[in-house]
Design an enzyme around this catalytic site. Structure first.
Site, PDB file in Angstrom:
ATOM      1  N   ARG A  39      53.266  65.605  38.092  1.00 48.39           N
ATOM      2  CA  ARG A  39      52.290  66.697  38.259  1.00 48.39           C
ATOM      3  C   ARG A  39      53.061  67.990  38.026  1.00 48.39           C
ATOM      4  O   ARG A  39      53.987  68.312  38.781  1.00 48.39           O
ATOM      5  CB  ARG A  39      51.673  66.657  39.656  1.00 48.39           C
ATOM      6  CG  ARG A  39      50.940  67.936  39.992  1.00 48.39           C
ATOM      7  CD  ARG A  39      50.052  67.812  41.197  1.00 48.39           C
ATOM      8  NE  ARG A  39      48.887  67.000  40.905  1.00 48.39           N
ATOM      9  CZ  ARG A  39      47.808  66.928  41.681  1.00 48.39           C
ATOM     10  NH1 ARG A  39      47.742  67.637  42.792  1.00 48.39           N
ATOM     11  NH2 ARG A  39      46.783  66.178  41.350  1.00 48.39           N
ATOM     12  N   HIS A  65      43.749  66.813  33.502  1.00 46.56           N
ATOM     13  CA  HIS A  65      43.855  65.933  34.669  1.00 46.56           C
ATOM     14  C   HIS A  65      43.217  64.580  34.295  1.00 46.56           C
ATOM     15  O   HIS A  65      42.144  64.216  34.792  1.00 46.56           O
ATOM     16  CB  HIS A  65      43.152  66.565  35.869  1.00 46.56           C
ATOM     17  CG  HIS A  65      43.548  65.992  37.189  1.00 46.56           C
ATOM     18  ND1 HIS A  65      44.457  64.958  37.324  1.00 46.56           N
ATOM     19  CD2 HIS A  65      43.142  66.294  38.463  1.00 46.56           C
ATOM     20  CE1 HIS A  65      44.596  64.660  38.610  1.00 46.56           C
ATOM     21  NE2 HIS A  65      43.811  65.455  39.320  1.00 46.56           N
ATOM     22  N   GLN A  90      42.141  61.862  36.977  1.00 48.55           N
ATOM     23  CA  GLN A  90      40.918  62.246  37.688  1.00 48.55           C
ATOM     24  C   GLN A  90      39.694  61.866  36.863  1.00 48.55           C
ATOM     25  O   GLN A  90      38.745  61.246  37.362  1.00 48.55           O
ATOM     26  CB  GLN A  90      40.930  63.756  37.949  1.00 48.55           C
ATOM     27  CG  GLN A  90      39.690  64.266  38.633  1.00 48.55           C
ATOM     28  CD  GLN A  90      39.570  63.728  40.054  1.00 48.55           C
ATOM     29  OE1 GLN A  90      40.505  63.831  40.821  1.00 48.55           O
ATOM     30  NE2 GLN A  90      38.429  63.155  40.399  1.00 48.55           N
ATOM     31  N   ASP A 122      34.537  72.184  40.436  1.00 48.83           N
ATOM     32  CA  ASP A 122      35.932  72.143  40.907  1.00 48.83           C
ATOM     33  C   ASP A 122      36.243  73.531  41.459  1.00 48.83           C
ATOM     34  O   ASP A 122      35.473  74.486  41.271  1.00 48.83           O
ATOM     35  CB  ASP A 122      36.867  71.782  39.726  1.00 48.83           C
ATOM     36  CG  ASP A 122      38.340  71.724  40.129  1.00 48.83           C
ATOM     37  OD1 ASP A 122      38.642  71.561  41.328  1.00 48.83           O
ATOM     38  OD2 ASP A 122      39.205  71.854  39.235  1.00 48.83           O
ATOM     39  N   CYS A 132      36.203  66.970  42.218  1.00 50.91           N
ATOM     40  CA  CYS A 132      37.460  66.204  42.210  1.00 50.91           C
ATOM     41  C   CYS A 132      38.235  66.333  43.517  1.00 50.91           C
ATOM     42  O   CYS A 132      39.098  65.514  43.802  1.00 50.91           O
ATOM     43  CB  CYS A 132      38.321  66.659  41.043  1.00 50.91           C
ATOM     44  SG  CYS A 132      38.766  68.395  41.142  1.00 50.91           S
ATOM     45  N   ARG A 185      40.028  57.029  42.656  1.00 50.02           N
ATOM     46  CA  ARG A 185      41.351  57.388  42.123  1.00 50.02           C
ATOM     47  C   ARG A 185      42.303  56.199  42.283  1.00 50.02           C
ATOM     48  O   ARG A 185      43.096  55.887  41.399  1.00 50.02           O
ATOM     49  CB  ARG A 185      41.923  58.624  42.840  1.00 50.02           C
ATOM     50  CG  ARG A 185      41.194  59.937  42.548  1.00 50.02           C
ATOM     51  CD  ARG A 185      41.357  60.366  41.094  1.00 50.02           C
ATOM     52  NE  ARG A 185      42.754  60.506  40.707  1.00 50.02           N
ATOM     53  CZ  ARG A 185      43.526  61.570  40.961  1.00 50.02           C
ATOM     54  NH1 ARG A 185      43.014  62.615  41.567  1.00 50.02           N
ATOM     55  NH2 ARG A 185      44.787  61.611  40.575  1.00 50.02           N
TER      56      ARG A 185
END
Ligand code: CP
Ligand code: NVA
Length: 305
Positions: A102, A129, A132, A224, A264, A292
């Site tokens: 990340r 992402h 996700q 988001d 998310c 996830r």
């Protein structure tokens, strides 16, 4: 050697296989546990930013599949600061069988992949992402039973999550609409990528500033945070720019009556989404978060076995 860096780089068949495998691994897990197909394997997890879902779902995913994971937080390896990204990639990949990273700058994850001897997974960069978005497609498929023809409306910032959700829609055959304030649209190169894939697959991709336009006839309403990790200094300005885009009961009224609400996470309740939307009957937010785990396992199973 295969990496998982962004959804534009995956073929449609690979992506469909990840979803089928995630469903299979989820059923297997619920029926008593997964097979230890990653026994003896370890995932190195590099985090330049905080995380709950990505960190825990990857770590638990490895354990469920018989393997292990090592957390390398921002103060540990100093990616690109204490040591260059290629050197980190060369050294870490001589110890572990997979790397999940990340990062801020997407080019760091690309460089890790270039110099690593083992598969690299993008666990979020400033641009994308993909893990996700894969879990989101799994959630939509479970809810609607199919993906073709589903209309997804993203309301908010044209950020990393929007980018991967747009690419996922284009790849999996969903129509994608996004409403952002002017100046907060998806990055031009990502928009081009998504438009090209959508055109190949015969799906539509609409970008606008009016949320009612994005939401008309939508099956999925997705939002988001307005302030992504690294944008904290712009918080006040962003809250002001985005306030008309809050996902609340009035906003949801523009979508289909049985539309689902997605986020998310982490959510900033009272900013981009209200409590009643997060906790109401149309919310699939916590199913998304659980998925996830299952989507991650599918990626790990295909890349590390
Ligand atoms: N959605 C998501 O990636 O959450 P974390 O930042 O907690 O990993
Ligand atoms: N857009 C958000 C997503 C967090 C999972 C961020 O980058 O902070």
């Amino acid at each position: 050697m295969k990496h998982f860096l962004d959804l534009a780089a995956c073929s449609k068949d690979e992506l469909r296989d990840y979803i089928d495998l995630a469903l299979q691994l989820k059923a297997e897990w619920r029926a008593g546990g997964n097979q230890p197909i990653l026994r003896g394997k370890t995932l190195g997890m590099i985090f330049q930013k905080p995380s709950l879902r990505t960190r825990v779902s990857f770590e638990m995913g490895m354990k469920h599949l018989g393997g292990d994971a090592i957390m390398l937080g921002p103060n540990e390896i100093g990616l690109g600061v204490r040591e260059s990204v290629p050197d980190v990639a060369r050294v870490l990949s001589s110890y572990v069988q997979g790397i999940m990273a990340r990062v801020y700058d997407h080019s760091d994850v690309l460089q890790l992949a270039r110099y690593s001897r083992v598969p690299v997974i993008n666990g979020l960069s400033d641009d994308y992402h993909p893990c996700q978005a894969l879990a989101d497609i799994l959630t939509i498929r479970e809810h609607f039973g199919a993906l073709q023809g589903i209309k997804l409306a993203f309301v908010g910032d044209g950020n990393n999550v929007a980018a991967s959700v747009a690419l996922a829609c284009a790849q999996f055959g969903l129509d994608f609409r996004i409403a952002t304030p002017e100046g907060y649209e998806m990055k031009p190169h990502i928009r081009e990528q998504a438009l090209e894939i959508a055109a190949q697959n015969g799906t539509s991709l609409l970008m606008c500033t009016r949320p009612e336009m994005a939401l008309a006839d939508a099956d999925v309403v997705y939002t988001d945070t307005w302030i992504s990790m690294g944008q904290e200094a712009e918080a006040a300005e962003r809250i002001d720019e985005f306030k008309a885009l809050q996902v609340n009961a009035r906003m949801l009224g523009h979508a289909k009556p049985d539309a689902i609400v997605m986020h998310c996470l982490p959510a900033h309740r009272g900013h981009e989404i209200t409590d009643d939307m997060m906790d109401g009957p149309q919310s699939r937010v916590f199913e998304q978060a659980e998925n996830r785990l299952h989507a991650q396992k599918a990626i790990l199973a295909r890349l590390l076995v």
